[in-house]
Design an enzyme around this catalytic site. Structure first.
Site, PDB file in Angstrom:
ATOM      1  N   GLU A 112     -17.207 -18.747 -65.384  1.00 38.22           N
ATOM      2  CA  GLU A 112     -18.607 -18.977 -65.031  1.00 38.22           C
ATOM      3  C   GLU A 112     -19.436 -19.506 -66.180  1.00 38.22           C
ATOM      4  OE1 GLU A 112     -18.099 -14.418 -65.406  1.00 38.22           O
ATOM      5  OE2 GLU A 112     -16.953 -16.150 -64.759  1.00 38.22           O
ATOM      6  N   ASP A 140     -15.621 -56.359 -80.099  1.00 32.95           N
ATOM      7  CA  ASP A 140     -15.679 -57.771 -80.437  1.00 32.95           C
ATOM      8  C   ASP A 140     -15.418 -57.915 -81.933  1.00 32.95           C
ATOM      9  OD1 ASP A 140     -16.007 -60.469 -80.326  1.00 32.95           O
ATOM     10  OD2 ASP A 140     -18.075 -60.429 -79.601  1.00 32.95           O
ATOM     11  N   ASP A 164     -21.382 -58.439 -72.802  1.00 32.34           N
ATOM     12  CA  ASP A 164     -20.529 -57.253 -72.919  1.00 32.34           C
ATOM     13  C   ASP A 164     -20.760 -56.238 -71.802  1.00 32.34           C
ATOM     14  OD1 ASP A 164     -19.320 -58.084 -75.343  1.00 32.34           O
ATOM     15  OD2 ASP A 164     -21.077 -57.427 -76.461  1.00 32.34           O
ATOM     16  N   ASN A 195      -6.201 -10.723 -65.450  1.00 32.59           N
ATOM     17  CA  ASN A 195      -6.995  -9.603 -64.968  1.00 32.59           C
ATOM     18  C   ASN A 195      -7.030  -9.545 -63.445  1.00 32.59           C
ATOM     19  OD1 ASN A 195      -7.605  -8.719 -67.522  1.00 32.59           O
ATOM     20  ND2 ASN A 195      -9.551  -9.826 -67.652  1.00 32.59           N
ATOM     21  N   ASP A 241     -18.466 -12.989 -71.269  1.00 29.18           N
ATOM     22  CA  ASP A 241     -19.226 -14.236 -71.232  1.00 29.18           C
ATOM     23  C   ASP A 241     -20.075 -14.403 -72.484  1.00 29.18           C
ATOM     24  OD1 ASP A 241     -18.151 -14.797 -68.789  1.00 29.18           O
ATOM     25  OD2 ASP A 241     -19.896 -14.119 -67.630  1.00 29.18           O
TER      26      ASP A 241
END
Length: 902
Positions: free
Chosen positions: A339, A382, A649, A713, A742
């Site tokens: 998460e 280039d 380009d 887990n 977390d």
């Protein structure tokens, strides 16, 4: 001053006269049938200057002020279509399209629906934080890009009249106020403010590199009666032929030398420059980052979506539990989810982008592009401005026999010096400057000559002549001429055999990538009359001055660094193959087999894919060729970056994974690019690639560690849930455990990865991740199940309320301790971990371990349904953790040997 090359032989054809080019009618049809300087597409005949002026309801004296005001109100300002600013709400909502962010949002809403308010609050908070971080960084990048838009010229010299009989006045006015039909004046250094048709010109040369990629200025002159036999060319060379037209100049180009007067034929959105703003053309395909993350995301999302139903069905079938297990099932699904991925990805990329902006002046406009930079294994660029500077330098001077002769350079310098002084040129010619720079040590010798007259360079004659009085030659004048090989040889007193021999000598030199100037002179009796082009006859040939492109000082070292980083460099240029090959060899880059535009056209898509992977240099490329080559490289499986600075380009930038441009690139290129460099320098790209690999390395480490730990887990929790008469963990405990993990994982965004990460591109491959997390996830599940046996032994299998609390406490502690071990031992690899122990991750792992050991002992423990554990548990747990750490170490070492992972 034009130069000669091997490709330009006696039978060569002027590309400007090889085909007719038709410009479509613009909005400037002021009550006429056409407003373009060329006939409508249905007509094969080009218009004259008079027809152009008439179609625009204008004249050589310019427009009346009233006419200009009416047209400005009618057609709008001469400005490029601006990017519409994206609002904060739109940015925020757009951030929700990330797969994991969307899934987290869904899980948060499901948690709220089943009244699991803790899980819902934390999950939704993560979604909000991730979207805010991403939106803020994109907003800062857009503000920086908007500031760069102001770094362009804003005025032009325009002829306007106050009345029909009034004298036209030349005045500076904002470029935005130009309208079709305006007559403007161009001088050295001016940017061409709109698409124009030349009415008069004197020695005018224009840089069109932003449009065509050509490194040398192009000669321009009015052509009042264009070749009426040219027919419309709608093929791939149409644009190239259009820019080669000598009477046309386009917005985005700049005046190199000379001056001219022109009438504006198109402004604003009708210019060729503005055509690059087409919305459809700006849509780039899926980037490397998107492909990688989405591949991993959707694999995990399938597991996550299957988890809650499986938990519910298993508990209903084996334990007779009903919907009361739904919060636990949702918590397990959240536990499988990385998460923090949106937050960590956004934080790591935003931090890397911020450091690049502060330390190196680089602007990362699209955050995922920083990851793509780290994944680049092919960089396309280039030649001009990157490998070479936009100026020539003298390589050597040769006499007619092909031997080195400094006398040739001496006379070339005499011509250059007095052409500059007597011709009163508005700006020095680049080739003249190169010749004078090569003879600086003999400046006194050059000043001994007295200048008499000069015939400046003319695009038609393609040469320049200086008349001087040599020291000690009072009765004679010396005429010194230099210029294009063919033009000079035609004016020399040579027989056909000698002239052909010298042409062959020039061709051999040009084939090695050199540009040649021919030098000739003649002695004439002194006279007072004016010298004309008729005096440029019967000359004595002296020799050739060979010039090459000046190499960028840092290019050779930067190429070595890129090679060390595992990045292949591909040179895509519109220049001659010999010129590009020489520049590459001088820089130590093996050009290999050079593929020209003709060769590209002859290859199928499959053949080009193989050729693009094999070759290094692609010469004489059009914008379409560049885009096709980049697409072929991506098809082959490469992650590509393209460095460009011009409109030509743009197709290749769109086709690449990462579009890169310097700060002084044309406006549309800056807005299209994902990364804007402080300057066009390969060293700056290396800084960006290094930052990208740092970020990608941290993100990859986070994913490997988190997913393997989470998978272990979840497997253990599902197994324990089926064996135990009670839930192995309460939903609140799962939530707190996830929160602790977390918070610790935020350190990944600030970690310093191993030096080995910088040695090769970092690519997030779903199969590699699945292989990694499956192996280490099963190892983690084994440790969890061993802890289950330890708990049974330490608590004697009690299923009472106190036993449940102790079981929950023991598993909570073990989970946080194993996750701390995973962070330390799988962080950057076995070899790196031995000599790299500092940084935020070890501190985060230590904090995680402390929380796991102490939380059940604090007053918060009983509130979460946990109780203190007996000493025997900690002794047995230490044994399990020691065996688990050894297993992690051994499996990691085996994985490194088998998969070369570090």
């Amino acid at each position: 001053m034009p130069e000669s090359s091997a490709a330009a032989g006696p039978g060569s054809t002027d590309p400007a006269r090889s085909s007719a080019v038709v410009v479509p009618i613009t909005r400037a049809a002021i009550g006429r049938s056409a407003a373009s300087d060329i006939a409508p597409p249905a007509s094969p005949v080009a218009a004259t200057s008079l027809q152009v002026l008439r179609s625009l309801d204008s004249g050589p004296r310019g427009l009346l002020e009233g006419q200009a005001e009416e047209r400005l109100a009618r057609f709008g300002e001469n400005t490029l279509p601006a990017w519409r600013p994206v609002s904060w709400p739109h940015r925020f909502i757009r951030s929700l399209r990330d797969p994991f962010t969307s899934v987290l949002l869904s899980l948060g809403l499901v948690s709220a629906a089943v009244a699991s308010w803790g899980t819902a609050s934390v999950t939704l908070a993560l979604v909000v934080v991730s979207c805010l971080l991403r939106s803020a960084q994109e907003h800062r990048a857009d503000r920086s890009t908007a500031a760069l838009r102001e770094l362009v010229a804003t005025t032009a010299t325009v002829l306007r009249r106050t009345g029909p009989d009034a004298t036209p006045q030349a005045r500076e006015m904002p470029v935005g106020e130009l309208v079709p039909g305006d007559v403007i004046r161009l001088g050295p250094g001016d940017l061409v403010p709109a698409d124009v048709r030349l009415l008069r010109a004197s020695g005018l040369t224009v840089h069109q590199s932003a449009l065509t990629g050509e490194s040398m200025p192009v000669a321009k002159q009015p052509v009042d009666a264009p070749d009426r036999h040219r027919t419309a060319d709608a093929g791939p060379g149409h644009e190239a032929g259009l820019f080669a037209r000598p009477e046309l100049c386009f917005q985005g180009s700049s005046v190199a030398s000379g001056s001219g007067t022109a009438v504006v034929t198109a402004t604003g959105a009708d210019t060729r420059f503005a055509a690059a703003y087409d919305v459809a053309a700006r849509r780039r395909g899926t980037s490397a980052f998107d492909r990688s993350v989405q591949g991993i995301s959707w694999t995990l999302i399938r597991f996550m979506l299957l988890t809650p139903p499986l938990v519910l069905m298993a508990n209903a079938a084996l334990r007779g539990r009903g919907l009361e297990t739904l919060p636990f099932a949702v918590a397990v699904a959240v536990g499988l989810t990385p998460e923090m991925l949106p937050v960590i990805v956004t934080t790591a990329l935003a931090r890397g982008a911020s450091l690049l902006a502060r330390n190196h002046g680089l602007i990362v406009k699209r955050l995922p592009a920083l990851h793509d930079l780290g994944a680049i294994d092919v960089l396309c660029l280039d030649k001009t401005g990157t490998l070479t500077q936009d100026r020539p330098v003298v390589e050597r001077s040769l006499n007619g026999a092909g031997r080195s002769d400094p006398e040739v350079l001496h006379w070339a310098a005499v011509n250059a010096l007095w052409s500059l002084q007597l011709a009163d040129l508005p700006a020095p010619d680049a080739l003249d400057e190169a010749v004078l720079d090569a003879t600086e040590e003999r400046e006194e010798a050059l000043s001994a000559y007295d200048g008499v007259a000069a015939l400046p360079f003319d695009p038609v004659r393609r040469l320049a002549t200086a008349v001087v009085r040599s020291p000690g030659r009072l009765g004679n004048h010396t005429i010194v001429t230099k210029g294009a090989v063919e033009a000079v040889l035609d004016r020399c007193a040579l027989d056909d055999a000698e002239r052909n021999r010298l042409r062959a000598l020039a061709a051999r030199e040009a084939s090695s990538g050199l540009r040649l100037l021919a030098v000739a002179r003649n002695e004439r009796p002194a006279r007072l009359g004016t010298y004309t082009t008729a005096d440029e006859r019967g000359l004595t040939f002296i020799g050739f001055v060979a010039l090459r492109d000046a190499l960028t000082p840092s290019a050779a070292q930067a190429l070595d660094v890129l090679e060390h980083r595992g990045i292949a460099v591909k040179v895509l240029t519109g220049d001659d193959p010999g010129t590009v090959t020489r520049a590459c060899r001088d820089l130590g880059l093996d050009p290999g087999e050079v593929v020209s535009a003709e060769g590209i056209d002859a290859l199928s898509d499959r053949e080009l894919t193989e050729a693009a992977d094999r070759a290094t240099v692609f010469a004489r490329c059009t914008p379409e060729h560049k885009a096709r080559i980049v697409s072929a490289l991506r098809t082959f499986g490469h992650t590509t970056g393209f460095l460009g600075d011009g409109v030509n380009d743009l197709p290749a930038m769109h086709a690449s994974d990462v579009g890169i441009c310097p700060r002084n690139a044309v406006d549309v290129a800056r807005e299209t690019a994902d990364v804007v460099l402080a300057e066009k320098d390969l060293a700056a790209i290396d800084h960006a690639i290094t930052a990208g690999r740092h970020c990608s390395g941290n993100i990859a480490a986070y994913l490997r560690i988190t997913l393997s730990s989470n998978l272990g887990n979840v497997i253990a929790m599902l197994a324990a849930g089926l064996m135990l008469p009670f839930l192995p963990m309460l939903p609140a405990q799962v939530l707190v455990q996830n929160l602790c993990f977390d918070v610790a994982q935020l350190a990944f965004a600030f970690d310093q990865p191993a030096p080995a990460v910088l040695r090769r591109p970092t690519v997030l491959r779903p199969r590699d991740f699945l292989r990694f997390i499956t192996g280490f996830g099963l190892l983690n599940a084994t440790a969890d199940l061993a802890t289950f046996a330890v708990l049974v032994c330490a608590l004697h299998g009690s299923a009472t309320s106190g036993g449940q609390e102790s079981f929950h406490s023991g598993w909570f502690t073990e989970n946080l301790l194993t996750q701390a071990l995973v962070i330390l031992l799988l962080r950057t690899g076995r070899r790196t971990a031995e000599g790299h122990s500092g940084g935020p991750l070890p501190a985060a792992a230590s904090g995680l371990a402390v929380i796991g050991l102490l939380l059940p002992l604090t007053p918060v423990g009983p509130l979460l349904g946990m109780s203190p554990l007996p000493p025997l548990y900690y002794l047995l747990l230490a044994t399990v953790l020691a065996l688990y750490a050894y297993g992690l170490w051994a499996v990691r070492a085996r994985y490194e040997r088998k998969w070369s992972f570090s």
